[in-house]
Design a protein around this motif. Structure first.
Motif, mmCIF file in Angstrom:
data_model
loop_
_atom_site.group_PDB
_atom_site.id
_atom_site.type_symbol
_atom_site.label_atom_id
_atom_site.label_comp_id
_atom_site.label_asym_id
_atom_site.label_seq_id
_atom_site.Cartn_x
_atom_site.Cartn_y
_atom_site.Cartn_z
ATOM 1 N N SER A 69 0.770 -1.298 -0.109
ATOM 2 C CA SER A 69 -0.056 0.027 0.154
ATOM 3 C C SER A 69 0.860 1.204 0.024
ATOM 4 O O SER A 69 0.447 2.261 -0.734
ATOM 5 C CB SER A 69 -1.111 0.013 1.128
ATOM 6 O OG SER A 69 -0.150 0.117 2.400
ATOM 7 N N GLU A 82 1.908 1.646 -3.656
ATOM 8 C CA GLU A 82 0.885 2.228 -4.417
ATOM 9 C C GLU A 82 0.510 3.537 -4.055
ATOM 10 O O GLU A 82 0.182 4.565 -4.888
ATOM 11 C CB GLU A 82 -0.224 1.148 -4.218
ATOM 12 C CG GLU A 82 -0.141 0.154 -4.796
ATOM 13 C CD GLU A 82 -0.861 -0.963 -4.257
ATOM 14 O OE1 GLU A 82 -1.709 -0.762 -3.454
ATOM 15 O OE2 GLU A 82 -1.197 -2.150 -4.795
ATOM 16 N N LYS A 84 0.698 7.125 -6.628
ATOM 17 C CA LYS A 84 -0.395 7.722 -7.105
ATOM 18 C C LYS A 84 -0.312 8.873 -7.686
ATOM 19 O O LYS A 84 -0.011 10.010 -7.338
ATOM 20 C CB LYS A 84 -1.472 7.904 -6.077
ATOM 21 C CG LYS A 84 -2.426 6.445 -5.634
ATOM 22 C CD LYS A 84 -3.132 6.726 -4.587
ATOM 23 C CE LYS A 84 -4.158 5.693 -4.232
ATOM 24 N NZ LYS A 84 -5.046 5.230 -5.221
ATOM 25 N N SER A 134 6.998 2.154 -13.468
ATOM 26 C CA SER A 134 5.773 1.945 -12.503
ATOM 27 C C SER A 134 6.039 0.583 -12.058
ATOM 28 O O SER A 134 6.898 -0.235 -12.565
ATOM 29 C CB SER A 134 4.622 1.935 -13.418
ATOM 30 O OG SER A 134 4.537 0.622 -14.473
ATOM 31 N N THR A 181 4.402 -2.697 -9.534
ATOM 32 C CA THR A 181 3.394 -3.556 -9.285
ATOM 33 C C THR A 181 3.693 -4.622 -8.039
ATOM 34 O O THR A 181 4.404 -5.513 -8.285
ATOM 35 C CB THR A 181 2.756 -4.382 -10.519
ATOM 36 O OG1 THR A 181 2.580 -3.250 -11.441
ATOM 37 C CG2 THR A 181 1.684 -5.237 -10.120
#
Length: 540
Positions: free
Chosen positions: A148, A151, A155, A171, A173
């Protein structure tokens, strides 16, 4: 400072080094500097320094509290803004921690919240997480919190400077394997992910994912105590910390704009550490001079006339007397600079030399642009930031005088950190005319990747201009390793210097701080961006 190891050496972290924690790293750096005898109160015998707050002389100083005076109040403690020195020097490694840590004294990537890591695929890394760690609110540290946090920082709506500075268009993942194992997939091969990931401060999964938080919860050795806006901020030692407890039970931050007052507060016993002092303070008995990775520069905006003409940008570069600036404004503390990637960083191009001062050439370029219809009379706003580095206002006054002599119309607007950030970070203010931004860039991570995308990419978070050709050169360099990586970044920097001229680079800034006789602390090249309180020890 030595460069970081080539990316191949990060492929697998050997578990024989896992025992190194934050304080273990601090101990390895050696003993802190010892400065002089007991501080003499030269002025205001026994009273507080003018405008510095209530008296708190040595007799009143709590022995388990270290008092640090800064040039400005942090705008936020959210770790997503840790790449801004105003936040990072308080939050990073004190309140929040990353999976890894780059030791500035050795340039090695060390374990922090991750114990080891391995590249398990072309675009995949697996990190094993430290067990028995908890956040300052009592919640457990686990892979879900790591996922989290990653991420959240990336954002787009949050506009985190850490994302722009250290990840650019890469990016991530994250995938939770189990409570103490996380897999991170990158959008393209990234040989330095273990270094890059160190800049994401891990926070509980409950942290607001849509808004920056003013105060933050982390896993670090200190937690937020009280924050009296405009006055002071305290941190308290976190008793549940997973590593060795720091020596000081609490930290008290205050902020004073004037460097001489910050210095005097240490002399009179009102503070223990004063940061970002002027060169004029370097000969004081409590002063410590050290090398930084900070480069002072001017960011030009090539999208608006008259600076959309390359000759005008070149004229600005030629009009600046760097040797004179270094000797006068910077007091001889530092060196002239040719690029914002310092020579200690992978990718630095040693073939680029500082631009020689040539006012006649600058004036000739402005006249030639004017003759071709370029509106050189357009007012250019020189956006300065109070206390971005010592004597910041004086530096901009020297720049204004030089550019005026070159034939340009320049006005100065000095701003505090929050207002300055509006111009420094995307999205830039709409309707603004041509601007030159007073900037300072510190590549603490040791790789040009952390400069090039953010500062020179077409979509970089602090970039006013880029080209498809430069973007391609940067992308090629980011995926390379070893000698190929060095050569590719050199090529990208040369292209920027020769074909774009987006910056006028000034000085590699030297550092000056003051340390009281009751504290042992040795600054390093990262001190202006991250001041680790665990490295501070009581003396006597």
């Amino acid at each position: 400072m030595e460069p970081i190891p080539h990316p191949e050496s990060m492929m697998t972290y050997h578990k024989s080094q896992q025992h190194l924690g934050l304080n273990g790293l601090a101990k390895r750096r050696g003993s802190a500097v010892v400065l002089g005898a007991a501080a003499a109160v030269a002025v205001l015998s026994g009273c507080s320094v003018a405008n510095s707050g209530a008296a708190a002389g040595p007799a009143n100083a709590a022995p388990d509290t270290v008092r640090i005076v800064l040039p400005e109040e942090p705008p936020t403690l959210d770790p997503c803004m840790n790449s801004q020195s105003s936040t990072g020097r308080v939050t990073r490694a004190n309140i929040t921690e990353g999976l890894t840590f780059r030791d500035p004294s050795t340039s090695e990537v060390e374990p922090m919240l991750a114990t080891d890591w391995e590249q398990t695929g072309k675009t995949t890394w697996t990190f094993n997480l430290r067990e028995g760690v908890q956040f300052q609110d009592g919640s457990p540290f686990d892979a879900k919190a790591v996922a989290s946090s990653i991420e959240r920082v990336l954002k787009p709506a949050l506009s985190c400077d850490v994302a722009a500075q250290f990840f650019g268009e890469i990016s991530l993942t994250p995938t939770v394997v189990d409570d103490h194992t996380i897999e991170i997939e990158t959008s393209s091969p990234d040989p330095i992910l273990p270094l890059r990931i160190s800049y994401i401060g891990i926070v509980p999964a409950s942290t607001d994912p849509e808004e920056r938080v003013r105060e933050v919860v982390g896993t670090g050795p200190y937690k937020v105590g009280t924050w009296d806006a405009g006055t002071r901020l305290t941190l308290e030692r976190f008793d549940g910390y997973w590593g060795d407890k720091p020596d000081f039970a609490s930290v008290e931050y205050s902020w004073r704009t004037e460097a001489d007052i910050r210095s005097a507060m240490v002399e009179t016993g009102e503070a223990d550490v004063a940061t970002t002092l002027t060169p004029q303070e370097k000969d004081k008995k409590n002063a410590v001079v050290f090398e930084t990775n900070e480069t002072a520069y001017l960011r030009l905006d090539p999208t608006k006339a008259p600076m959309d003409d390359m000759r005008v940008r070149q004229a600005i570069d030629y009009a600046l007397d760097r040797d004179g600036l270094l000797a006068s404004v910077f007091g001889g503390v530092g060196t002239t600079a040719s690029q914002i990637v310092p020579d200690s960083v992978i990718g630095h191009n040693s073939n680029i030399a500082p631009t020689s001062y040539d006012m006649a050439k600058a004036q000739e370029l402005v006249r030639a642009a004017k003759a071709d219809g370029v509106p050189v009379e357009n007012e250019i706003t020189l956006i300065g930031r109070n206390n971005i580095y010592p004597n910041a206002t004086q530096a901009m006054e020297v720049v204004q005088a030089a550019l005026t002599e070159a034939g340009l119309n320049v006005k100065i607007e000095m701003l505090d950190v929050n207002a300055w950030l509006e111009y420094a970070l995307r999205p830039f203010p709409e309707g603004a005319g041509p601007t030159i931004l007073q900037g300072q860039h510190g590549n603490q991570a040791g790789d040009a990747s952390f400069t090039m995308v953010n500062n020179y990419g077409s979509k970089g978070g602090q970039s006013t201009y880029g080209t498809a050709e430069l973007d391609s050169l940067i992308k090629e360099a980011e995926s390379a390793s070893g000698e190929e990586r060095q050569a590719a970044f050199e090529k990208a920097l040369a292209y920027q210097h020769d074909q774009i001229v987006r910056d006028a680079v000034l000085v590699r800034v030297g550092g000056v701080i003051a340390v009281s006789d009751r504290v042992a602390y040795e600054p390093d090249s990262a001190t202006y961006d991250e001041m680790r309180v665990a490295d501070m020890k009581p003396k006597g």
